[in-house]
Each structure stands twice: as C-alpha cells, then as structure tokens.
Design a protein around this motif. Structure first.
Motif, PDB file in Angstrom:
ATOM      1  N   SER A  10       0.831  -1.196   0.000  1.00 42.26           N
ATOM      2  CA  SER A  10       0.000   0.000   0.000  1.00 42.26           C
ATOM      3  C   SER A  10       0.868   1.249   0.000  1.00 42.26           C
ATOM      4  O   SER A  10       1.836   1.344   0.757  1.00 42.26           O
ATOM      5  N   ASP A  11       0.522   2.195  -0.851  1.00 48.17           N
ATOM      6  CA  ASP A  11       1.202   3.500  -0.932  1.00 48.17           C
ATOM      7  C   ASP A  11       0.293   4.535  -0.281  1.00 48.17           C
ATOM      8  O   ASP A  11      -0.755   4.881  -0.823  1.00 48.17           O
ATOM      9  N   SER A  12       0.691   5.044   0.878  1.00 49.56           N
ATOM     10  CA  SER A  12      -0.157   6.021   1.577  1.00 49.56           C
ATOM     11  C   SER A  12      -0.335   7.306   0.792  1.00 49.56           C
ATOM     12  O   SER A  12      -1.299   8.044   1.013  1.00 49.56           O
ATOM     13  N   GLY A  13       0.558   7.579  -0.166  1.00 47.00           N
ATOM     14  CA  GLY A  13       0.410   8.748  -1.022  1.00 47.00           C
ATOM     15  C   GLY A  13      -0.545   8.531  -2.177  1.00 47.00           C
ATOM     16  O   GLY A  13      -0.878   9.479  -2.895  1.00 47.00           O
ATOM     17  N   GLY A  14      -0.971   7.296  -2.389  1.00 48.66           N
ATOM     18  CA  GLY A  14      -1.997   6.989  -3.378  1.00 48.66           C
ATOM     19  C   GLY A  14      -1.539   6.939  -4.818  1.00 48.66           C
ATOM     20  O   GLY A  14      -2.361   6.748  -5.713  1.00 48.66           O
ATOM     21  N   GLY A  15      -0.234   7.060  -5.083  1.00 45.87           N
ATOM     22  CA  GLY A  15       0.216   7.126  -6.464  1.00 45.87           C
ATOM     23  C   GLY A  15       0.666   5.820  -7.062  1.00 45.87           C
ATOM     24  O   GLY A  15       0.606   5.642  -8.283  1.00 45.87           O
ATOM     25  N   ALA A  16       1.142   4.900  -6.238  1.00 50.92           N
ATOM     26  CA  ALA A  16       1.694   3.639  -6.736  1.00 50.92           C
ATOM     27  C   ALA A  16       1.104   2.492  -5.927  1.00 50.92           C
ATOM     28  O   ALA A  16       0.078   2.630  -5.274  1.00 50.92           O
ATOM     29  N   GLY A  17       1.767   1.330  -5.995  1.00 48.51           N
ATOM     30  CA  GLY A  17       1.320   0.193  -5.217  1.00 48.51           C
ATOM     31  C   GLY A  17      -0.075  -0.267  -5.575  1.00 48.51           C
ATOM     32  O   GLY A  17      -0.555  -0.079  -6.692  1.00 48.51           O
ATOM     33  N   LEU A  18      -0.733  -0.867  -4.591  1.00 46.59           N
ATOM     34  CA  LEU A  18      -2.053  -1.430  -4.864  1.00 46.59           C
ATOM     35  C   LEU A  18      -3.079  -0.352  -5.214  1.00 46.59           C
ATOM     36  O   LEU A  18      -4.061  -0.631  -5.904  1.00 46.59           O
ATOM     37  N   GLN A  19      -2.843   0.886  -4.772  1.00 47.41           N
ATOM     38  CA  GLN A  19      -3.771   1.962  -5.142  1.00 47.41           C
ATOM     39  C   GLN A  19      -3.738   2.210  -6.648  1.00 47.41           C
ATOM     40  O   GLN A  19      -4.794   2.342  -7.287  1.00 47.41           O
ATOM     41  N   ALA A  20      -2.544   2.244  -7.242  1.00 44.15           N
ATOM     42  CA  ALA A  20      -2.437   2.406  -8.696  1.00 44.15           C
ATOM     43  C   ALA A  20      -3.040   1.211  -9.417  1.00 44.15           C
ATOM     44  O   ALA A  20      -3.692   1.357 -10.451  1.00 44.15           O
ATOM     45  N   VAL A  30     -12.614  -3.784 -14.826  1.00 38.44           N
ATOM     46  CA  VAL A  30     -12.368  -5.032 -14.121  1.00 38.44           C
ATOM     47  C   VAL A  30     -12.460  -4.780 -12.617  1.00 38.44           C
ATOM     48  O   VAL A  30     -11.935  -3.776 -12.116  1.00 38.44           O
ATOM     49  N   HIS A  31     -13.119  -5.681 -11.892  1.00 40.57           N
ATOM     50  CA  HIS A  31     -13.209  -5.537 -10.443  1.00 40.57           C
ATOM     51  C   HIS A  31     -11.882  -5.907  -9.810  1.00 40.57           C
ATOM     52  O   HIS A  31     -11.356  -7.004 -10.029  1.00 40.57           O
ATOM     53  N   GLY A  32     -11.324  -5.010  -9.014  1.00 47.32           N
ATOM     54  CA  GLY A  32     -10.038  -5.233  -8.389  1.00 47.32           C
ATOM     55  C   GLY A  32     -10.146  -5.764  -6.976  1.00 47.32           C
ATOM     56  O   GLY A  32     -10.961  -5.299  -6.182  1.00 47.32           O
ATOM     57  N   THR A  33      -9.306  -6.748  -6.653  1.00 47.15           N
ATOM     58  CA  THR A  33      -9.197  -7.300  -5.310  1.00 47.15           C
ATOM     59  C   THR A  33      -7.740  -7.229  -4.882  1.00 47.15           C
ATOM     60  O   THR A  33      -6.842  -7.065  -5.719  1.00 47.15           O
ATOM     61  N   THR A  34      -7.500  -7.356  -3.569  1.00 40.66           N
ATOM     62  CA  THR A  34      -6.147  -7.138  -3.073  1.00 40.66           C
ATOM     63  C   THR A  34      -5.725  -8.167  -2.036  1.00 40.66           C
ATOM     64  O   THR A  34      -6.545  -8.687  -1.277  1.00 40.66           O
ATOM     65  N   ALA A  35      -4.431  -8.435  -2.016  1.00 40.65           N
ATOM     66  CA  ALA A  35      -3.760  -9.092  -0.904  1.00 40.65           C
ATOM     67  C   ALA A  35      -2.614  -8.159  -0.525  1.00 40.65           C
ATOM     68  O   ALA A  35      -1.654  -8.002  -1.291  1.00 40.65           O
ATOM     69  N   VAL A  36      -2.723  -7.515   0.612  1.00 37.32           N
ATOM     70  CA  VAL A  36      -1.759  -6.489   1.015  1.00 37.32           C
ATOM     71  C   VAL A  36      -0.534  -7.158   1.622  1.00 37.32           C
ATOM     72  O   VAL A  36      -0.649  -7.951   2.564  1.00 37.32           O
ATOM     73  N   THR A  37       0.646  -6.837   1.088  1.00 41.64           N
ATOM     74  CA  THR A  37       1.894  -7.424   1.570  1.00 41.64           C
ATOM     75  C   THR A  37       2.611  -6.533   2.584  1.00 41.64           C
ATOM     76  O   THR A  37       3.344  -7.032   3.438  1.00 41.64           O
ATOM     77  N   ALA A  38       2.434  -5.226   2.447  1.00 41.90           N
ATOM     78  CA  ALA A  38       3.119  -4.275   3.323  1.00 41.90           C
ATOM     79  C   ALA A  38       2.399  -2.943   3.260  1.00 41.90           C
ATOM     80  O   ALA A  38       1.749  -2.626   2.264  1.00 41.90           O
ATOM     81  N   VAL A  39       2.535  -2.182   4.323  1.00 38.44           N
ATOM     82  CA  VAL A  39       2.007  -0.818   4.367  1.00 38.44           C
ATOM     83  C   VAL A  39       3.202   0.123   4.399  1.00 38.44           C
ATOM     84  O   VAL A  39       4.044   0.040   5.304  1.00 38.44           O
ATOM     85  N   THR A  40       3.310   0.991   3.405  1.00 37.91           N
ATOM     86  CA  THR A  40       4.412   1.945   3.378  1.00 37.91           C
ATOM     87  C   THR A  40       3.977   3.290   3.925  1.00 37.91           C
ATOM     88  O   THR A  40       2.820   3.686   3.802  1.00 37.91           O
ATOM     89  N   VAL A  41       4.928   3.978   4.538  1.00 39.96           N
ATOM     90  CA  VAL A  41       4.747   5.364   4.971  1.00 39.96           C
ATOM     91  C   VAL A  41       5.375   6.197   3.860  1.00 39.96           C
ATOM     92  O   VAL A  41       6.594   6.357   3.794  1.00 39.96           O
ATOM     93  N   GLN A  42       4.560   6.705   2.954  1.00 38.04           N
ATOM     94  CA  GLN A  42       5.063   7.214   1.679  1.00 38.04           C
ATOM     95  C   GLN A  42       4.259   8.420   1.215  1.00 38.04           C
ATOM     96  O   GLN A  42       3.055   8.491   1.420  1.00 38.04           O
ATOM     97  N   ASN A  43       4.963   9.360   0.590  1.00 43.06           N
ATOM     98  CA  ASN A  43       4.302  10.466  -0.091  1.00 43.06           C
ATOM     99  C   ASN A  43       5.038  10.728  -1.398  1.00 43.06           C
ATOM    100  O   ASN A  43       5.766   9.851  -1.878  1.00 43.06           O
TER     101      ASN A  43
END
Length: 274
Positions: A10-20, A30-43
C-alpha cells in the motif's frame, strides 16, 4: 464482471502500489481485489517507513479472494521479504495461479521506489527469483534487471530472466536514455518491441504498477499476452500524458477510462518508458 487480484504493498500517497493497481483495474472495467503485503509510509517525496504484513495473513488474503471471487489474472508488486514471497509462492501453487495452473500471473519485480528507497529486503532477491518460474510474464525495468540478472542490456537481460523460468519477459526501457523508450517482450523465440517517444515529465509515479496492472486487467478479460501488453503500453502512455502534480515531489500518472483499448493512442506516436 471480470476480476483481477493484486498482491502488493500500500502506498499512503496513493500514487503507486495497490492503489495504482486498483485505479487501473477500474479503468479497464475489471473488479479489483487485493492481498496487502506491506504498508508503506510514503508520499510524493519518498518512503520513510515500511510495515510488513505477516506472511500467513498475506496467503490467507489470496485464499479467500480466489475461493470466492475467482480472479481471471493476478499481478504482484512489492513483496517485501523472503518469508512473504515464500508464502505467496505456496499460495499460488495451491490455487492454480501462474504457469502451474490456469490463472495468468504478471510478476512485477518491485525492488525500489522511483526515489530509490528500498522496497525489498536484500536477502529476498533469491526468493524473488525463485518465484519467476510461476510467472506468465515478468516486467522489470532496467534498474531491476541490473539487480536481478546483472545487466541493463535488454536482450541479454531477457535471456537471463527466461532462464529463471517465466513464459515471457517484458524488459522495460524507460530507465534508459534517448528520446525513445522501447520495451522488449520475448519468449526466447519471438520478439515484440513496443516503441514510444519519451514524455518530458517528472510525474511518473506509479507508471510501472499501472503497466503491470493493465496487462493483468486485459488478461483477465481474455486477451492474449501480446495483445494485453500492447494495450497496456498504450494505456500507460495515456496515463503519463494525463499525469498531474500533487505534493512537493513526483506526482502520479492519471488513470483515464480505458474499456476500449482501440481508442488509445498508438504507442509509436507518443509514449513513455515505465
């Protein structure tokens, strides 16, 4: 409704990762589903922290999504550590994801953010390489090929990657030089080059994730791999062309609707490396 699964951070800044990835899945209908591997503190400036999800919890997320929602394709991003990668590999084999089953797997070997911040522990590289044998396609950029197989030459990198077992290698050229960006898709026998002019912008955060997610979305919708990669290249071209500034650093790419890939611009006319 077609379904795709992203196994990513997860990208807390919303630009990359599972948010992108989720933005891209939605753009392709397409309906998106997730398996979260890590939470980043990111901007937009960088990554200042990472919290890894317990490996069994990652595997359990994959299990419940697959058992109930039956994704038509899976895409990976940030996998963080060797124990997480090992749990993911076991889950993929158990649930028929990748070359051992019927669900195509797009493996984006994310090793660092665009700011250079590490997103994979150094001791996890061997575990990541071992996952390649499950992949329908691996999608590294040139910095990642240098780290994984010791070269930035696209043909040489593709050959070395294919020796690790994926069906296809897509070696992206966006981290190269020159006015053009060329991505190479190959299975070791045939080659498909996707050529694009570079767009002069610093707002490319999430472009690699977006490309991989677009490939997965099109595979989930029934495309061949070559068609999926071509549509994804066209989409990421448009995504960078509609990127925007937010925050003090690198802004994200846009995610315009793309349910009809034929409406997207020809990647040879304008584009960006990812």
């Amino acid at each position: 409704m077609k379904v795709a699964l992203t196994v990513a951070g997860s990208d807390s800044g919303g630009g990359a990762g599972l948010q992108a990835d989720l933005h891209t899945f939605a753009a392709f209908g397409v309906h998106g589903t997730t398996a979260v591997t890590a939470v980043t503190v990111q901007n937009t400036v960088g990554v200042s922290g990472v919290h890894e999800i317990p490996p069994q919890l990652v595997a359990d997320q994959i299990r419940v999504v697959v058992e109930d929602m039956h994704p038509g394709a899976v895409k990976t991003g940030m996998l963080a550590s060797a124990p997480i990668i090992e749990a993911i590999g076991e889950a993929f084999r158990r649930h028929g994801i990748g070359r051992s089953g019927s669900v195509p797997l797009v493996l984006d070997p994310v090793c660092a953010s665009m700011h250079g911040d590490a997103l994979l522990r150094p001791d996890a590289l061997d575990a990541l390489r071992s996952l390649f044998s499950l992949a329908t396609v691996v999608t590294p950029n040139l910095d990642e090929t240098a780290l994984l197989v010791g070269t930035r030459d696209q043909r040489a990198a593709a050959r070395a990657l294919l020796e690790l077992g994926p069906a296809y290698a897509l070696v992206k050229g966006g981290h190269g030089t020159g006015s053009r960006s060329q991505d190479l898709l190959t299975d070791g026998t045939s080659e498909l080059w996707l050529d694009a002019a570079r767009i002069d912008t610093g707002n490319t955060h999430g472009s690699g994730d977006t490309l991989g997610a677009a490939i997965a979305a099109r595979l989930a919708s029934g495309d061949t791999l070559a068609d999926a990669v071509t549509a994804a290249k066209r989409y990421v071209t448009r995504a960078v062309a509609t990127s925007y500034s937010v925050g003090a650093g690198h802004g994200p790419v846009g995610h315009p609707p793309a349910t009809d890939a034929s409406l997207l611009p020809d990647p040879a006319a304008a584009g960006v490396g990812t």
